[in-house]
Design a protein around this motif. Structure first.
Motif, PDB file in Angstrom:
ATOM      1  N   GLN A  99       0.850  -1.191   0.000  1.00  9.33           N
ATOM      2  CA  GLN A  99       0.000   0.000   0.000  1.00  9.33           C
ATOM      3  C   GLN A  99       0.879   1.232   0.000  1.00  9.33           C
ATOM      4  OE1 GLN A  99      -2.603  -0.323   3.400  1.00  9.33           O
ATOM      5  NE2 GLN A  99      -3.712  -2.047   2.546  1.00  9.33           N
ATOM      6  N   GLU A 100       0.347   2.328  -0.542  1.00 11.38           N
ATOM      7  CA  GLU A 100       1.088   3.587  -0.561  1.00 11.38           C
ATOM      8  C   GLU A 100       0.921   4.292   0.772  1.00 11.38           C
ATOM      9  OE1 GLU A 100       0.501   6.709  -3.537  1.00 11.38           O
ATOM     10  OE2 GLU A 100       1.132   5.243  -5.034  1.00 11.38           O
ATOM     11  N   ASN A 101       2.034   4.773   1.344  1.00 10.66           N
ATOM     12  CA  ASN A 101       1.942   5.556   2.579  1.00 10.66           C
ATOM     13  C   ASN A 101       1.737   7.035   2.223  1.00 10.66           C
ATOM     14  OD1 ASN A 101       4.468   6.529   1.852  1.00 10.66           O
ATOM     15  ND2 ASN A 101       5.578   5.318   3.364  1.00 10.66           N
ATOM     16  N   GLU A 102       1.702   7.911   3.253  1.00 10.81           N
ATOM     17  CA  GLU A 102       1.451   9.343   3.018  1.00 10.81           C
ATOM     18  C   GLU A 102       2.495   9.990   2.107  1.00 10.81           C
ATOM     19  OE1 GLU A 102       1.477   8.753   6.823  1.00 10.81           O
ATOM     20  OE2 GLU A 102      -0.585   8.081   6.524  1.00 10.81           O
ATOM     21  N   GLN A 103       3.710   9.448   2.097  1.00  4.94           N
ATOM     22  CA  GLN A 103       4.770   9.996   1.254  1.00  4.94           C
ATOM     23  C   GLN A 103       4.709   9.461  -0.180  1.00  4.94           C
ATOM     24  OE1 GLN A 103       5.649   8.531   4.436  1.00  4.94           O
ATOM     25  NE2 GLN A 103       5.411  10.570   5.319  1.00  4.94           N
ATOM     26  N   GLY A 104       3.722   8.618  -0.461  1.00  5.40           N
ATOM     27  CA  GLY A 104       3.572   8.060  -1.800  1.00  5.40           C
ATOM     28  C   GLY A 104       4.491   6.889  -2.079  1.00  5.40           C
ATOM     29  N   GLU A 105       5.096   6.330  -1.016  1.00  2.00           N
ATOM     30  CA  GLU A 105       6.001   5.188  -1.183  1.00  2.00           C
ATOM     31  C   GLU A 105       5.240   3.892  -0.946  1.00  2.00           C
ATOM     32  OE1 GLU A 105       8.287   6.505   2.113  1.00  2.00           O
ATOM     33  OE2 GLU A 105       9.911   7.296   0.870  1.00  2.00           O
ATOM     34  N   GLU A 106       5.600   2.863  -1.711  1.00  2.00           N
ATOM     35  CA  GLU A 106       5.013   1.539  -1.513  1.00  2.00           C
ATOM     36  C   GLU A 106       5.501   0.978  -0.185  1.00  2.00           C
ATOM     37  OE1 GLU A 106       3.080  -0.940  -3.677  1.00  2.00           O
ATOM     38  OE2 GLU A 106       2.342   1.051  -4.184  1.00  2.00           O
ATOM     39  N   GLN A 107       4.579   0.476   0.606  1.00  2.00           N
ATOM     40  CA  GLN A 107       4.934  -0.064   1.910  1.00  2.00           C
ATOM     41  C   GLN A 107       4.200  -1.387   2.096  1.00  2.00           C
ATOM     42  OE1 GLN A 107       4.207   2.839   4.936  1.00  2.00           O
ATOM     43  NE2 GLN A 107       4.941   1.531   6.577  1.00  2.00           N
TER      44      GLN A 107
END
Length: 116
Positions: free
Chosen positions: A62-70
């Motif tokens: 899923q994308e976190n608030e920073q737009g990174e895949e997590q």
């Protein structure tokens, strides 16, 4: 899906020995939405040994608030647990059906998890 159909599907899935077999029953459902959601979960489960238990996790990206895949990991059940735990998780996580209602449809008693 009518309640009778839901009950029949839950009972059928709960008669399976393990999560992959129960997932196969859900994929074969006459209800197209249930079948599609079950199909989308293929390959998203992982087994890990924690505290001498073999735990089955649902793993997604899923994308976190920073737009990174997590990676997002959720404990579903332990290997050897009654399959109702997976079936109840499936309908709760994917369709917002209360776990208690799924247990009831399966003719089983739901016990609230203990809080630590």
């Amino acid at each position: 899906m009518e309640h009778k159909e839901f009950e029949a599907l839950v009972k059928d899935a709960c008669q399976q020995e393990n999560l992959p077999q129960a997932l196969a029953i859900l994929k074969a459902s006459d209800d197209q939405e249930v079948a599609e959601v079950a199909e989308s979960l293929t390959g998203q489960f992982a087994l890990a040994e924690v505290d001498d238990e073999k735990r089955i996790y649902h793993v997604t990206m899923q994308e976190n608030e920073q737009g990174e895949e997590q990676e997002f990991v959720e404990h579903v059940m332990n290997e050897g647990d009654d399959v109702i735990r997976f079936v109840a998780w499936f309908f709760d996580a994917m369709f917002e059906v209360k776990r208690k209602d799924t247990y009831q449809a399966a003719g089983k008693t739901y016990q609230q998890p203990k809080r630590s």
